[in-house]
Design a protein around this motif. Structure first.
Motif, PDB file in Angstrom:
ATOM      1  N   GLY A  98      11.115 -11.351  -4.862  1.00  0.00           N
ATOM      2  CA  GLY A  98      10.354 -10.934  -3.695  1.00  0.00           C
ATOM      3  C   GLY A  98       9.603  -9.640  -3.889  1.00  0.00           C
ATOM      4  O   GLY A  98       8.730  -9.302  -3.073  1.00  0.00           O
ATOM      5  N   ARG A  99       9.923  -8.890  -4.952  1.00  0.00           N
ATOM      6  CA  ARG A  99       9.185  -7.661  -5.230  1.00  0.00           C
ATOM      7  C   ARG A  99       7.773  -7.936  -5.732  1.00  0.00           C
ATOM      8  O   ARG A  99       6.899  -7.076  -5.612  1.00  0.00           O
ATOM      9  N   VAL A 100       7.575  -9.128  -6.303  1.00  0.00           N
ATOM     10  CA  VAL A 100       6.250  -9.449  -6.872  1.00  0.00           C
ATOM     11  C   VAL A 100       5.584 -10.619  -6.156  1.00  0.00           C
ATOM     12  O   VAL A 100       4.445 -10.947  -6.465  1.00  0.00           O
ATOM     13  N   MET A 101       6.282 -11.245  -5.221  1.00  0.00           N
ATOM     14  CA  MET A 101       5.709 -12.382  -4.478  1.00  0.00           C
ATOM     15  C   MET A 101       6.353 -12.451  -3.116  1.00  0.00           C
ATOM     16  O   MET A 101       7.304 -11.719  -2.812  1.00  0.00           O
ATOM     17  N   SER A 102       5.834 -13.332  -2.249  1.00  0.00           N
ATOM     18  CA  SER A 102       6.397 -13.494  -0.916  1.00  0.00           C
ATOM     19  C   SER A 102       7.777 -14.146  -1.005  1.00  0.00           C
ATOM     20  O   SER A 102       8.117 -14.794  -1.999  1.00  0.00           O
ATOM     21  N   ARG A 103       8.579 -13.970   0.053  1.00  0.00           N
ATOM     22  CA  ARG A 103       9.930 -14.526   0.031  1.00  0.00           C
ATOM     23  C   ARG A 103       9.911 -16.045   0.002  1.00  0.00           C
ATOM     24  O   ARG A 103      10.736 -16.674  -0.669  1.00  0.00           O
ATOM     25  N   GLY A 104       8.972 -16.666   0.726  1.00  0.00           N
ATOM     26  CA  GLY A 104       8.889 -18.121   0.697  1.00  0.00           C
ATOM     27  C   GLY A 104       8.622 -18.648  -0.700  1.00  0.00           C
ATOM     28  O   GLY A 104       9.244 -19.618  -1.146  1.00  0.00           O
ATOM     29  N   LEU A 105       7.697 -18.005  -1.410  1.00  0.00           N
ATOM     30  CA  LEU A 105       7.403 -18.421  -2.777  1.00  0.00           C
ATOM     31  C   LEU A 105       8.590 -18.137  -3.697  1.00  0.00           C
ATOM     32  O   LEU A 105       8.872 -18.914  -4.619  1.00  0.00           O
TER      33      LEU A 105
END
Length: 383
Positions: A98-105
């Protein structure tokens, strides 16, 4: 005369209309921008005998209804709890992604990787498992003949513990059933296991996606003055559960790989089948690896007695290495529970919820220990 009777008869109806009109007028006057539904009135006197009796009866009825509900939905609640347990264990991976992308992804990535690992494992394991299971069925008559041979080691065990008669009794059944009934029962168990596994998998994905909202809902139930402290303690509990899940999966994988290599070296039959069995049993703390070692050692008797003894020694050494090297190295101090508490927790959890209870007993014990150290013990020390 008639007019007077009519007026007297309409008196209660007119009074009732006036009362309702007055109530509607007061309701309209009590509606404000700050309180669109009005200001609550004075609370009821909870100390009155009527209210005490009413609240007591309502509490007993509510408790009884909750007990019945939990008892009726026990199996479903176990699956929900197991899914939440796995979601908390996988959440550290999701937060790192989640640090580099959305939580859903991030949840989608972890899910795809997890399903890919399971699918790849099944694709690689099913063909040799089928082959080894077929070989086991083919070699079963020779094992039975060894049990009937009183001069062999297996024959002595059969003569002392009546292994063959016990197996035949389990196959035939106590009520005159036959092997077909046993196979059908086993098929139902397998289908039920697949259904439960699919349910847990789907719930885990949903819980993993909604875990921040679930966390906020749990903390919202705590009074505002104590909410920051509850957040710190709760997050530490979640961290202990996550560390245990990841560490337990790692140690089980090491146990399965070590078993496969050992059995291949010494030519023990069905190495992959037994390695998967040991890896699954090792998920259960304390007793799992011991049971797996006993089963593999008994299978190693088909090679020779020295190989069986060496296999038993291997599992004793592996158990010591797992307890004193692997677990401290992998889990660190995240799950810090004394050995006595660990053993008692596994026994109690297994007695209450079976394998699932034994699996979640240690992180629950760690969470309870943290709660006692941070809240109960300091308060008792001050009194």
């Amino acid at each position: 005369m008639d007019t007077e009777r009519s007026t007297a008869g309409d008196g209660p109806a007119i009074a009732e209309q006036d009362t309702m009109a007055l109530a509607e007028q007061r309701a309209a006057e009590g509606r404000t921008d700050d309180a669109p539904l009005g200001v609550p009135g004075r609370p009821l006197n909870r100390r009155s005998p009527y209210m005490v009796g009413l609240l007591g009866a309502f509490g007993v009825a509510t408790t009884y209804a909750v007990v019945l509900l939990v008892s009726a939905a026990r199996e479903v609640l176990i699956l929900i709890g197991l899914a939440l347990f796995l979601a908390i264990g996988l959440d550290p991976f999701v937060r790192r992604l989640g640090r580099v992308m959305s939580r859903g992804l991030a949840v989608l990535t972890v899910t795809v990787v997890m399903l890919g690992i399971v699918a790849g494992f099944l694709a690689a394991a099913i063909p040799p498992l089928v082959t080894q299971s077929t070989n086991l069925a083919h070699d079963l008559p020779s094992y039975i003949s060894q049990l009937r041979d009183h001069s062999s080691f297996a024959g002595h065990l059969n003569e002392q513990y009546h292994i063959q008669s016990r197996v035949e009794q389990m196959i035939s059944g106590d009520n005159g059933g036959n092997l077909v009934g046993g196979v059908l029962g086993a098929g139902q168990v397998v289908l039920g296991a697949f259904g439960s596994t699919g349910t847990v998998l789907v719930l885990t994905i949903y819980f993993l996606a909604d875990l921040p909202r679930i966390r906020q809902l749990i903390y919202r139930m705590v009074p505002n003055s104590r909410r920051p402290r509850a957040m710190l303690i709760g997050d530490e509990m979640f961290a202990k559960v996550g560390a245990f899940v990841l560490g337990n999966l790692a140690t089980s994988l090491i146990a399965g790989v070590g078993t496969f290599v050992w059995l291949e070296i010494f030519g023990v039959p069905y190495p992959l089948l037994l390695a998967i069995l040991v890896a699954l049993l090792d998920l259960v703390p304390i007793v799992g690896s011991t049971i797996g070692g006993i089963i593999v050692s008994l299978i190693a008797l088909s090679v020779s007695v020295p190989v069986a003894i060496a296999t038993a020694v291997f599992y004793v050494v592996f158990r010591l290495a797992e307890d004193y090297l692997l677990v401290p190295k992998i889990m660190g101090k995240a799950v810090e529970v004394p050995a006595t508490v660990t053993f008692v927790a596994v026994l109690v959890g297994g007695a209450i919820l079976g394998i699932v209870g034994a699996l979640v007993a240690i992180p629950i014990a760690a969470a309870v220990r943290l709660l006692l150290q941070e809240t109960v013990f300091p308060r008792l020390d001050r009194t």
